[in-house]
Scaffold this active site. Sequence first.
Site, PDB file in Angstrom:
ATOM      1  CG  ASN A  10      -1.741   1.236   1.377  1.00 37.11           C
ATOM      2  OD1 ASN A  10      -1.872   2.017   0.442  1.00 37.11           O
ATOM      3  ND2 ASN A  10      -2.323   1.435   2.558  1.00 37.11           N
ATOM      4  CE  LYS A  12      -0.113   3.184   4.785  1.00 43.50           C
ATOM      5  NZ  LYS A  12      -0.027   3.288   6.228  1.00 43.50           N
ATOM      6  CG  HIS A  95      -5.748   1.870   5.079  1.00 43.15           C
ATOM      7  ND1 HIS A  95      -5.279   2.793   5.989  1.00 43.15           N
ATOM      8  CD2 HIS A  95      -4.766   0.934   4.949  1.00 43.15           C
ATOM      9  CE1 HIS A  95      -4.072   2.428   6.383  1.00 43.15           C
ATOM     10  NE2 HIS A  95      -3.735   1.308   5.770  1.00 43.15           N
ATOM     11  CD  GLU A  97      -2.890   5.544   6.573  1.00 41.59           C
ATOM     12  OE1 GLU A  97      -1.885   5.216   7.225  1.00 41.59           O
ATOM     13  OE2 GLU A  97      -2.959   5.475   5.333  1.00 41.59           O
ATOM     14  CD  GLU A 167      -3.362  -2.288   7.318  1.00 43.72           C
ATOM     15  OE1 GLU A 167      -2.224  -2.346   6.862  1.00 43.72           O
ATOM     16  OE2 GLU A 167      -4.123  -1.332   7.109  1.00 43.72           O
ATOM     17  N   GLY A 173       2.626   2.159  10.870  1.00 37.91           N
ATOM     18  CA  GLY A 173       3.584   3.255  10.762  1.00 37.91           C
ATOM     19  C   GLY A 173       4.221   3.664  12.073  1.00 37.91           C
ATOM     20  CB  SER A 213       5.190  -1.992  11.694  1.00 36.88           C
ATOM     21  OG  SER A 213       4.727  -0.676  11.907  1.00 36.88           O
TER      22      SER A 213
END
Length: 249
Positions: A10, A12, A95, A97, A167, A173, A213
Amino acid sequence: MARKKIIAGNWKMNMTPSQAVALVNELKPLVETEEADVVFCVPAIDIIPAMEAAKGSNIVIGAENMYYEEKGAYTGEIAPDMLTDAGVKYVIIGHSERREYFKETDEDVNKKVLKAFEHDITPIICCGETLAQREQGVTMDFVRMQIKIAFQNVTADQAKTAVIAYEPIWAIGTGKTATTEQAQEVCAGIRACIGEIYDDATAQAIRIQYGGSVNPATAPELFAQPDIDGGLVGGASLKPDFGKIVNWK
């Protein structure tokens, strides 16, 4: 039949079109494998150049998002047939985010999942809890709710082809990774939830990734777990290290 691993990058909001081409060309020889499906989910503007660069390789190009309407006055959105016309086979949906920054709801995720299936695009459906939710002991309650709503009105045959990405938000991250035991426990719980919604055959067919991660050091142990069928990889998918993750064995 054993489930084939799927390892997706991904990207991003990274990589201009020219940078995308350079990265695909750099990674092509590093991600060759027959052990796993390899997908790069890239920003919309990079899809076509990345697709061209990936020709002749085992890399499949996916999208990071998609809208749930066919066309219309939705400035800035990407329609499903725009993706299929470009050759896209996978799309990340829901996702954390997107949920956090762009206020996507579970219901939005469900609409997008249904629309993806309608257009023969495989959704990579994201779920995961915050650190507070994990500490409150509601991880499985929360993740099960996300899954149950995401799969509303999805048929068993469609569900078998879906990909779920677990996730934990606290591990994205941050450099923190869920322990192998934590990751396996939740992925097994997700599979059990699919079994409740559908049946055991559907639960055994669906592929469940771990994301958060993932790196070359953690990948072998994670991917060896019975219910973890690969990874959704963020930052490490922008580096040569991604090749080591893809060739984890």
